[in-house]
Write a protein that holds these residues in place. Structure first.
Motif, PDB file in Angstrom:
ATOM      1  N   GLU A  36       1.780  12.098  -9.970  1.00 50.47           N
ATOM      2  CA  GLU A  36       1.287  13.468  -9.850  1.00 50.47           C
ATOM      3  C   GLU A  36       2.420  14.472  -9.972  1.00 50.47           C
ATOM      4  O   GLU A  36       2.281  15.513 -10.633  1.00 50.47           O
ATOM      5  N   ALA A  37       3.560  14.171  -9.334  1.00 49.01           N
ATOM      6  CA  ALA A  37       4.705  15.079  -9.406  1.00 49.01           C
ATOM      7  C   ALA A  37       5.238  15.172 -10.836  1.00 49.01           C
ATOM      8  O   ALA A  37       5.629  16.257 -11.302  1.00 49.01           O
ATOM      9  N   GLN A  38       5.272  14.044 -11.538  1.00 51.41           N
ATOM     10  CA  GLN A  38       5.729  14.057 -12.919  1.00 51.41           C
ATOM     11  C   GLN A  38       4.804  14.896 -13.806  1.00 51.41           C
ATOM     12  O   GLN A  38       5.271  15.620 -14.694  1.00 51.41           O
ATOM     13  N   GLN A  39       3.520  14.785 -13.553  1.00 47.15           N
ATOM     14  CA  GLN A  39       2.565  15.560 -14.339  1.00 47.15           C
ATOM     15  C   GLN A  39       2.734  17.058 -14.078  1.00 47.15           C
ATOM     16  O   GLN A  39       2.686  17.871 -15.016  1.00 47.15           O
ATOM     17  N   ARG A  40       2.921  17.444 -12.808  1.00 46.30           N
ATOM     18  CA  ARG A  40       3.149  18.852 -12.490  1.00 46.30           C
ATOM     19  C   ARG A  40       4.438  19.353 -13.124  1.00 46.30           C
ATOM     20  O   ARG A  40       4.499  20.460 -13.684  1.00 46.30           O
ATOM     21  N   ALA A  41       5.499  18.510 -13.041  1.00 44.16           N
ATOM     22  CA  ALA A  41       6.780  18.908 -13.624  1.00 44.16           C
ATOM     23  C   ALA A  41       6.679  19.076 -15.132  1.00 44.16           C
ATOM     24  O   ALA A  41       7.243  20.014 -15.715  1.00 44.16           O
ATOM     25  N   ALA A  42       5.939  18.170 -15.784  1.00 45.93           N
ATOM     26  CA  ALA A  42       5.780  18.261 -17.235  1.00 45.93           C
ATOM     27  C   ALA A  42       5.027  19.531 -17.620  1.00 45.93           C
ATOM     28  O   ALA A  42       5.354  20.193 -18.621  1.00 45.93           O
ATOM     29  N   ALA A  43       4.012  19.884 -16.815  1.00 44.91           N
ATOM     30  CA  ALA A  43       3.254  21.103 -17.119  1.00 44.91           C
ATOM     31  C   ALA A  43       4.139  22.341 -16.976  1.00 44.91           C
ATOM     32  O   ALA A  43       4.099  23.253 -17.821  1.00 44.91           O
ATOM     33  N   LEU A  44       4.944  22.375 -15.906  1.00 49.70           N
ATOM     34  CA  LEU A  44       5.865  23.501 -15.731  1.00 49.70           C
ATOM     35  C   LEU A  44       6.909  23.535 -16.848  1.00 49.70           C
ATOM     36  O   LEU A  44       7.286  24.608 -17.338  1.00 49.70           O
ATOM     37  N   GLU A  45       7.373  22.355 -17.223  1.00 46.14           N
ATOM     38  CA  GLU A  45       8.366  22.262 -18.289  1.00 46.14           C
ATOM     39  C   GLU A  45       7.798  22.785 -19.607  1.00 46.14           C
ATOM     40  O   GLU A  45       8.482  23.499 -20.349  1.00 46.14           O
ATOM     41  N   ASP A  46       6.546  22.461 -19.893  1.00 47.38           N
ATOM     42  CA  ASP A  46       5.923  22.936 -21.118  1.00 47.38           C
ATOM     43  C   ASP A  46       5.833  24.467 -21.138  1.00 47.38           C
ATOM     44  O   ASP A  46       6.027  25.104 -22.180  1.00 47.38           O
ATOM     45  N   ARG A  47       5.521  25.064 -19.973  1.00 51.48           N
ATOM     46  CA  ARG A  47       5.477  26.528 -19.894  1.00 51.48           C
ATOM     47  C   ARG A  47       6.856  27.120 -20.141  1.00 51.48           C
ATOM     48  O   ARG A  47       7.004  28.132 -20.852  1.00 51.48           O
ATOM     49  N   LEU A  48       7.911  26.472 -19.575  1.00 52.47           N
ATOM     50  CA  LEU A  48       9.273  26.936 -19.796  1.00 52.47           C
ATOM     51  C   LEU A  48       9.659  26.813 -21.267  1.00 52.47           C
ATOM     52  O   LEU A  48      10.245  27.738 -21.852  1.00 52.47           O
ATOM     53  N   PHE A  49       9.307  25.685 -21.891  1.00 51.26           N
ATOM     54  CA  PHE A  49       9.659  25.465 -23.299  1.00 51.26           C
ATOM     55  C   PHE A  49       8.982  26.501 -24.196  1.00 51.26           C
ATOM     56  O   PHE A  49       9.569  26.983 -25.178  1.00 51.26           O
ATOM     57  N   ALA A  50       7.738  26.837 -23.862  1.00 50.31           N
ATOM     58  CA  ALA A  50       7.033  27.841 -24.658  1.00 50.31           C
ATOM     59  C   ALA A  50       7.739  29.191 -24.574  1.00 50.31           C
ATOM     60  O   ALA A  50       7.846  29.919 -25.582  1.00 50.31           O
ATOM     61  N   LEU A  51       8.233  29.529 -23.373  1.00 45.54           N
ATOM     62  CA  LEU A  51       8.965  30.786 -23.218  1.00 45.54           C
ATOM     63  C   LEU A  51      10.295  30.756 -23.977  1.00 45.54           C
ATOM     64  O   LEU A  51      10.674  31.717 -24.643  1.00 45.54           O
ATOM     65  N   ALA A  68       0.833  -1.204   0.000  1.00 44.98           N
ATOM     66  CA  ALA A  68       0.000   0.000   0.000  1.00 44.98           C
ATOM     67  C   ALA A  68       0.868   1.254   0.000  1.00 44.98           C
ATOM     68  O   ALA A  68       0.553   2.253  -0.668  1.00 44.98           O
ATOM     69  N   ALA A  69       1.979   1.203   0.731  1.00 43.01           N
ATOM     70  CA  ALA A  69       2.876   2.356   0.780  1.00 43.01           C
ATOM     71  C   ALA A  69       3.524   2.611  -0.578  1.00 43.01           C
ATOM     72  O   ALA A  69       3.666   3.768  -1.007  1.00 43.01           O
ATOM     73  N   VAL A  70       3.905   1.547  -1.255  1.00 44.13           N
ATOM     74  CA  VAL A  70       4.499   1.695  -2.587  1.00 44.13           C
ATOM     75  C   VAL A  70       3.467   2.232  -3.571  1.00 44.13           C
ATOM     76  O   VAL A  70       3.774   3.085  -4.418  1.00 44.13           O
ATOM     77  N   ALA A  71       2.223   1.748  -3.485  1.00 48.97           N
ATOM     78  CA  ALA A  71       1.167   2.241  -4.369  1.00 48.97           C
ATOM     79  C   ALA A  71       0.943   3.739  -4.154  1.00 48.97           C
ATOM     80  O   ALA A  71       0.774   4.509  -5.110  1.00 48.97           O
ATOM     81  N   ARG A  72       0.952   4.152  -2.894  1.00 48.49           N
ATOM     82  CA  ARG A  72       0.785   5.573  -2.579  1.00 48.49           C
ATOM     83  C   ARG A  72       1.962   6.387  -3.128  1.00 48.49           C
ATOM     84  O   ARG A  72       1.778   7.470  -3.706  1.00 48.49           O
ATOM     85  N   LEU A  73       3.169   5.844  -2.966  1.00 48.62           N
ATOM     86  CA  LEU A  73       4.357   6.529  -3.455  1.00 48.62           C
ATOM     87  C   LEU A  73       4.331   6.644  -4.977  1.00 48.62           C
ATOM     88  O   LEU A  73       4.692   7.694  -5.540  1.00 48.62           O
ATOM     89  N   ALA A  74       3.876   5.581  -5.646  1.00 42.76           N
ATOM     90  CA  ALA A  74       3.800   5.609  -7.107  1.00 42.76           C
ATOM     91  C   ALA A  74       2.789   6.641  -7.580  1.00 42.76           C
ATOM     92  O   ALA A  74       3.008   7.353  -8.574  1.00 42.76           O
ATOM     93  N   SER A  75       1.663   6.758  -6.846  1.00 40.19           N
ATOM     94  CA  SER A  75       0.653   7.752  -7.200  1.00 40.19           C
ATOM     95  C   SER A  75       1.198   9.163  -7.032  1.00 40.19           C
ATOM     96  O   SER A  75       0.997  10.038  -7.892  1.00 40.19           O
ATOM     97  N   GLU A  76       1.907   9.389  -5.926  1.00 40.32           N
ATOM     98  CA  GLU A  76       2.505  10.706  -5.695  1.00 40.32           C
ATOM     99  C   GLU A  76       3.545  11.023  -6.758  1.00 40.32           C
ATOM    100  O   GLU A  76       3.662  12.182  -7.210  1.00 40.32           O
ATOM    101  N   ARG A  77       4.305  10.027  -7.158  1.00 36.18           N
ATOM    102  CA  ARG A  77       5.322  10.240  -8.194  1.00 36.18           C
ATOM    103  C   ARG A  77       4.670  10.612  -9.523  1.00 36.18           C
ATOM    104  O   ARG A  77       5.153  11.508 -10.221  1.00 36.18           O
TER     105      ARG A  77
END
Length: 386
Positions: free
Chosen positions: A268-283, A257-266
């Motif tokens: 979400e973090a990857q999705q946030r990072a990708a969104a920020l990265e896309d904003r940086l790339f556009a700039l 269960a702890a690994v599943a939670r960690l994978a879910s958090e990871r």
């Protein structure tokens, strides 16, 4: 002279006195023939016994016709009486695995009618192949039934039936047999033609653990281990799980269960990072450059930056991320065909990669100077990024 095979009638004989009938030098030692032996030769999916004989190490036991030969590290005098001793820990381990395989194969044959079509005794696990599918639920039920047979602690019945009796017995065999047939029966669980060594009572198996079942060649492959080998694997798994539980601050029974939670958090973090990265790339793409050199980043990020550049500039664009000697690249062209260009790039700069007419990506080993010189020579209308 046929060797008297004591292991067929007494699988627990550990020492013997025997006479040396012959001794011939071979490529990897001396092949010694005895008038009688307790050493089991390789066969039937079971590895051979090892041990000592007359002061020499026995590194292999093999069968030549009806003669058992012992590969020894030293020559033994013909006619001498010698003492032999098998590696008992090895023999017990092999008997535990082999006898456990009988129980599992017999249970599967009785329940599903499947045949055992492959058996391999590996260094850690045993694999058994069946010509039908065994799912996870059935695996758990089979494991329970196999261990109940272990706890019943009964002796297998091993004998050579007369031809008339043999003809009426429903025994398992992987091939048609002629001559004397040795049968091994574990009560009503399994009846099989077998030449190997087995435990004296099922309790000696100790434990049967079925680790996995997977699809294999139209049937199933089961991984298992018995006795001391099963205990060793389970101890290793428990030690690993304890380490994981400490690292995750979770109880040992809650690590999944702890690994599943960690994978879910990871995720979400990857999705946030990708969104920020896309904003940086556009700039970044707004500066009009069509050839960029960036610090190391994953190939997917390189691709997305190239996409942002071609959208912003509506012109052929290329990104190289990494450092001299190791670059990931991506190139996009809204209207042209890049395949010829990337082929020349790879040939000139030790690269690998390719793609569609309007988009290519890959990697290469070159310096930034060499890459810039290549595009200058190609006249690709890519301005100096400096």
């Amino acid at each position: 002279m046929n060797t008297i095979r004591i292991y067929e009638t007494d699988s627990h004989a550990r020492r013997l006195q025997a006479r040396v009938l012959s001794c011939e030098e071979s490529e990897n030692g001396w092949l010694v023939e005895l008038d009688r032996t307790i050493f089991y030769p390789t066969g039937g999916g079971q590895p051979c016994d090892m041990g000592t004989l007359g002061g020499a190490d026995v590194t292999e036991t093999l069968l030549r016709g009806e003669t058992v030969l012992h590969r020894c590290t030293a020559a033994l005098p013909v006619g001498a009486d010698v003492t032999g001793e098998i590696d008992w820990a090895r023999r017990l381990d092999l008997m535990q695995q082999h006898s456990g395989e009988h129980l599992v194969s017999g249970l599967i044959h009785a329940r599903f009618g499947y045949e055992n079509v492959g058996f391999h005794l590996g260094a850690d696990l045993v694999t058994i192949d069946f010509n039908g599918e065994v799912d996870e639920q059935a695996l758990q039920e089979l494991e329970r039934a196999a261990n109940e047979a272990v706890w019943a602690d009964f002796a297998p019945h091993i004998w050579y039936p007369e031809p008339d009796e043999l003809a009426h017995l429903p025994y398992r065999s992987k091939k048609a047999l002629t001559g004397a047939v040795r049968l091994v029966q574990f009560r009503d669980i399994d009846l099989c033609a077998c030449c190997g060594t087995h435990v004296a009572r099922t309790g000696e198996i100790g434990l049967i653990k079925l680790f996995s079942t997977t699809h294999f060649r139209g049937g199933s492959r089961i991984e298992m281990a018995c006795g001391g080998r099963a205990l060793a694997v389970l101890n290793a798994l428990c030690a690993q799980n304890r380490d994981i539980s400490v690292r995750l601050s979770a109880k040992p029974v809650q690590t999944a269960a702890a690994v599943a939670r960690l994978a879910s958090e990871r995720t979400e973090a990857q999705q946030r990072a990708a969104a920020l990265e896309d904003r940086l790339f556009a700039l970044l793409a707004q500066d009009g450059q069509t050839l960029r050199f960036e610090p190391p980043m994953p190939p997917e990020s390189v691709r997305r930056l190239a996409d942002a550049m071609v959208r912003a500039n509506e012109a052929r664009s290329a990104v190289f991320a990494g450092q001299d000697g190791a670059w990931h690249y991506a190139m996009a062209d809204p209207s042209g065909d890049l395949r010829g260009l990337v082929k020349r790039l790879n040939a000139a700069l030790q690269g690998r990669g390719g793609g569609k007419p309007g988009f290519v990506q890959g990697s290469l080993a070159a310096s930034r100077t060499d890459i810039e010189a290549f595009f200058t020579a190609e006249s690709c209308s890519m301005p100096d990024p400096a």
